[in-house]
Motif scaffolding. Structure first.
Motif, PDB file in Angstrom:
ATOM      1  N   ASP A   1      -2.140 -42.788  14.019  1.00 17.92           N
ATOM      2  CA  ASP A   1      -1.444 -41.921  14.963  1.00 17.92           C
ATOM      3  C   ASP A   1      -0.255 -41.246  14.311  1.00 17.92           C
ATOM      4  OD1 ASP A   1       1.037 -43.623  15.311  1.00 17.92           O
ATOM      5  OD2 ASP A   1      -0.468 -45.032  15.987  1.00 17.92           O
ATOM      6  N   GLN A   2       0.370 -40.394  15.069  1.00 17.94           N
ATOM      7  CA  GLN A   2       1.555 -39.676  14.606  1.00 17.94           C
ATOM      8  C   GLN A   2       2.671 -39.995  15.573  1.00 17.94           C
ATOM      9  OE1 GLN A   2       0.930 -35.516  13.837  1.00 17.94           O
ATOM     10  NE2 GLN A   2       2.944 -35.034  14.562  1.00 17.94           N
ATOM     11  N   ILE A   3       3.777 -40.474  15.064  1.00 21.80           N
ATOM     12  CA  ILE A   3       4.899 -40.853  15.910  1.00 21.80           C
ATOM     13  C   ILE A   3       6.028 -39.867  15.670  1.00 21.80           C
ATOM     14  CG2 ILE A   3       6.579 -42.658  16.428  1.00 21.80           C
ATOM     15  CD1 ILE A   3       4.494 -44.627  15.144  1.00 21.80           C
ATOM     16  N   ASN A   4       6.509 -39.233  16.711  1.00 27.92           N
ATOM     17  CA  ASN A   4       7.602 -38.281  16.597  1.00 27.92           C
ATOM     18  C   ASN A   4       8.868 -38.935  17.128  1.00 27.92           C
ATOM     19  OD1 ASN A   4       9.386 -36.208  16.655  1.00 27.92           O
ATOM     20  ND2 ASN A   4       8.066 -34.784  17.733  1.00 27.92           N
ATOM     21  N   LEU A   5       9.716 -39.405  16.220  1.00 22.75           N
ATOM     22  CA  LEU A   5      10.924 -40.111  16.615  1.00 22.75           C
ATOM     23  C   LEU A   5      11.988 -39.190  17.195  1.00 22.75           C
ATOM     24  CD1 LEU A   5      11.235 -42.485  13.530  1.00 22.75           C
ATOM     25  CD2 LEU A   5      10.173 -42.947  15.734  1.00 22.75           C
ATOM     26  N   ILE A   6      11.904 -37.904  16.914  1.00 21.13           N
ATOM     27  CA  ILE A   6      12.947 -36.984  17.365  1.00 21.13           C
ATOM     28  C   ILE A   6      12.922 -36.799  18.879  1.00 21.13           C
ATOM     29  CG2 ILE A   6      11.717 -34.795  17.132  1.00 21.13           C
ATOM     30  CD1 ILE A   6      15.284 -35.545  16.015  1.00 21.13           C
ATOM     31  N   ASP A   7      11.809 -37.141  19.543  1.00 19.04           N
ATOM     32  CA  ASP A   7      11.765 -37.030  20.993  1.00 19.04           C
ATOM     33  C   ASP A   7      12.750 -37.975  21.660  1.00 19.04           C
ATOM     34  OD1 ASP A   7       9.868 -35.076  20.936  1.00 19.04           O
ATOM     35  OD2 ASP A   7       8.180 -36.455  21.151  1.00 19.04           O
ATOM     36  N   ASN A   8      13.230 -38.955  20.939  1.00 20.42           N
ATOM     37  CA  ASN A   8      14.148 -39.933  21.502  1.00 20.42           C
ATOM     38  C   ASN A   8      15.604 -39.641  21.140  1.00 20.42           C
ATOM     39  OD1 ASN A   8      11.976 -41.396  22.589  1.00 20.42           O
ATOM     40  ND2 ASN A   8      11.627 -42.366  20.611  1.00 20.42           N
ATOM     41  N   VAL A   9      15.953 -38.370  20.982  1.00 23.06           N
ATOM     42  CA  VAL A   9      17.325 -37.985  20.664  1.00 23.06           C
ATOM     43  C   VAL A   9      18.214 -38.360  21.847  1.00 23.06           C
ATOM     44  CG1 VAL A   9      18.857 -36.017  20.267  1.00 23.06           C
ATOM     45  CG2 VAL A   9      16.641 -36.108  19.169  1.00 23.06           C
ATOM     46  N   PRO A  10      19.360 -38.996  21.605  1.00 17.51           N
ATOM     47  CA  PRO A  10      20.264 -39.316  22.715  1.00 17.51           C
ATOM     48  C   PRO A  10      20.622 -38.056  23.497  1.00 17.51           C
ATOM     49  CG  PRO A  10      21.012 -40.332  20.672  1.00 17.51           C
ATOM     50  CD  PRO A  10      19.869 -39.422  20.318  1.00 17.51           C
ATOM     51  N   SER A  11      20.795 -38.197  24.806  1.00 14.87           N
ATOM     52  CA  SER A  11      21.042 -37.027  25.660  1.00 14.87           C
ATOM     53  C   SER A  11      22.350 -36.323  25.326  1.00 14.87           C
ATOM     54  CB  SER A  11      21.029 -37.434  27.133  1.00 14.87           C
ATOM     55  OG  SER A  11      22.047 -38.387  27.385  1.00 14.87           O
ATOM     56  N   ASP A  12      23.294 -37.026  24.713  1.00 13.58           N
ATOM     57  CA  ASP A  12      24.561 -36.385  24.364  1.00 13.58           C
ATOM     58  C   ASP A  12      24.538 -35.758  22.968  1.00 13.58           C
ATOM     59  OD1 ASP A  12      24.475 -38.799  22.994  1.00 13.58           O
ATOM     60  OD2 ASP A  12      26.629 -39.137  23.158  1.00 13.58           O
ATOM     61  N   GLN A  13      23.400 -35.807  22.283  1.00 14.49           N
ATOM     62  CA  GLN A  13      23.287 -35.217  20.943  1.00 14.49           C
ATOM     63  C   GLN A  13      22.526 -33.894  21.028  1.00 14.49           C
ATOM     64  OE1 GLN A  13      21.053 -37.435  17.998  1.00 14.49           O
ATOM     65  NE2 GLN A  13      22.369 -36.657  16.372  1.00 14.49           N
ATOM     66  N   LEU A  14      23.121 -32.842  20.474  1.00 14.51           N
ATOM     67  CA  LEU A  14      22.484 -31.527  20.511  1.00 14.51           C
ATOM     68  C   LEU A  14      21.321 -31.468  19.534  1.00 14.51           C
ATOM     69  CD1 LEU A  14      25.538 -29.103  20.603  1.00 14.51           C
ATOM     70  CD2 LEU A  14      24.156 -29.926  22.500  1.00 14.51           C
ATOM     71  N   ARG A  15      20.268 -30.793  19.974  1.00 12.59           N
ATOM     72  CA  ARG A  15      19.084 -30.605  19.129  1.00 12.59           C
ATOM     73  C   ARG A  15      18.529 -29.216  19.389  1.00 12.59           C
ATOM     74  NH1 ARG A  15      15.643 -30.398  15.436  1.00 12.59           N
ATOM     75  NH2 ARG A  15      13.496 -30.874  15.846  1.00 12.59           N
ATOM     76  N   PHE A  16      18.621 -28.334  18.392  1.00 16.30           N
ATOM     77  CA  PHE A  16      18.030 -27.000  18.502  1.00 16.30           C
ATOM     78  C   PHE A  16      16.523 -27.156  18.375  1.00 16.30           C
ATOM     79  CE2 PHE A  16      22.313 -25.864  17.581  1.00 16.30           C
ATOM     80  CZ  PHE A  16      22.501 -24.659  18.229  1.00 16.30           C
ATOM     81  N   GLN A  17      15.794 -26.650  19.365  1.00 16.28           N
ATOM     82  CA  GLN A  17      14.344 -26.773  19.356  1.00 16.28           C
ATOM     83  C   GLN A  17      13.663 -25.451  19.041  1.00 16.28           C
ATOM     84  OE1 GLN A  17      14.894 -28.222  23.220  1.00 16.28           O
ATOM     85  NE2 GLN A  17      14.062 -30.236  22.747  1.00 16.28           N
ATOM     86  N   ARG A  18      14.374 -24.333  19.280  1.00 17.70           N
ATOM     87  CA  ARG A  18      13.762 -23.031  19.080  1.00 17.70           C
ATOM     88  C   ARG A  18      14.858 -21.988  18.958  1.00 17.70           C
ATOM     89  NH1 ARG A  18      10.331 -19.098  22.155  1.00 17.70           N
ATOM     90  NH2 ARG A  18      11.867 -19.234  23.758  1.00 17.70           N
ATOM     91  N   TYR A  19      14.550 -20.897  18.307  1.00 20.34           N
ATOM     92  CA  TYR A  19      15.447 -19.753  18.269  1.00 20.34           C
ATOM     93  C   TYR A  19      14.610 -18.516  18.560  1.00 20.34           C
ATOM     94  CZ  TYR A  19      13.385 -18.923  13.724  1.00 20.34           C
ATOM     95  OH  TYR A  19      12.492 -18.698  12.727  1.00 20.34           O
ATOM     96  N   THR A  20      15.257 -17.491  19.092  1.00 17.58           N
ATOM     97  CA  THR A  20      14.586 -16.217  19.350  1.00 17.58           C
ATOM     98  C   THR A  20      15.482 -15.113  18.817  1.00 17.58           C
ATOM     99  OG1 THR A  20      15.603 -15.830  21.508  1.00 17.58           O
ATOM    100  CG2 THR A  20      13.583 -17.161  21.487  1.00 17.58           C
ATOM    101  N   ASP A  21      15.060 -13.878  18.990  1.00 20.92           N
ATOM    102  CA  ASP A  21      15.890 -12.747  18.572  1.00 20.92           C
ATOM    103  C   ASP A  21      17.144 -12.623  19.420  1.00 20.92           C
ATOM    104  OD1 ASP A  21      14.230 -12.080  16.506  1.00 20.92           O
ATOM    105  OD2 ASP A  21      13.289 -10.386  17.522  1.00 20.92           O
ATOM    106  N   THR A  22      17.151 -13.237  20.614  1.00 21.67           N
ATOM    107  CA  THR A  22      18.290 -13.075  21.522  1.00 21.67           C
ATOM    108  C   THR A  22      18.991 -14.370  21.901  1.00 21.67           C
ATOM    109  OG1 THR A  22      16.832 -13.168  23.445  1.00 21.67           O
ATOM    110  CG2 THR A  22      17.311 -10.982  22.531  1.00 21.67           C
TER     111      THR A  22
END
Length: 172
Positions: free
Chosen positions: A43-64
């Motif tokens: 399997d594939q385990i993605n540990l980043i899904d468990n980021v603490p709620s008070d820690q910022l995590r950029f998930q995407r950027y757009t032109d705006t």
């Protein structure tokens, strides 16, 4: 001997199929990859899904704008540690010592200010470089795509980091 050749071929096919599952093609080329991944044969385990709620995590950027912790933001952003705020400059030429004056008072002083210049890296004026050095921070001016990834990595490591980010479609 024939059985051994068939077994090797089956093993090779299994490895190829697992590699395809472990490295899928991204659906959105502007999505940021997860930074912490562990792979196994099963399997594939993605540990980043468990980021603490008070820690910022950029998930995407757009032109705006940006998506941070599942929330879409339009325009430029200023991040200090895990604090996020709207930021006035909407093009690189509007980034001045006044627009970054919050760093005269922020404590603890971040180790580094990551300046996301938009689509292209822009040269930082000597005046702005002097100001950033006077606060005790180092400066890294890079395109916004790499700036948000760098911010994520340093923030996940627990380092005190700041980012001043123009959306990817903005520049001079």
């Amino acid at each position: 001997m024939g059985m051994r050749v068939r077994a090797m071929g089956a093993l090779r096919d299994l490895i190829r199929s697992l590699q395809k599952e472990a490295h899928p093609k991204p659906a959105n080329p502007q999505s940021l990859p997860s930074l912490r991944r562990a792979f196994s044969l099963y399997d594939q385990i993605n540990l980043i899904d468990n980021v603490p709620s008070d820690q910022l995590r950029f998930q995407r950027y757009t032109d705006t704008g940006f998506t941070v912790n599942g929330v879409d933001y339009e325009g430029s952003l200023l991040c200090v540690g895990n604090m996020l705020m709207s930021w006035a400059p909407n093009k690189f030429s509007q980034i001045t010592t006044d627009s970054l004056s919050i760093f005269r008072t922020v404590r603890p002083v971040p180790e580094i200010l990551i300046l996301g210049c938009g689509r292209y890296i822009e040269p930082v004026s000597p005046e702005l470089q002097r100001f950033i050095r006077s606060t005790g921070m180092k400066l890294e001016a890079i395109d916004t795509k790499n700036a948000v990834s760098t911010y994520n990595i340093l923030n996940e490591e627990g380092r005190i980091v700041a980012a001043a980010l123009l959306p990817y479609g903005m520049s001079s």
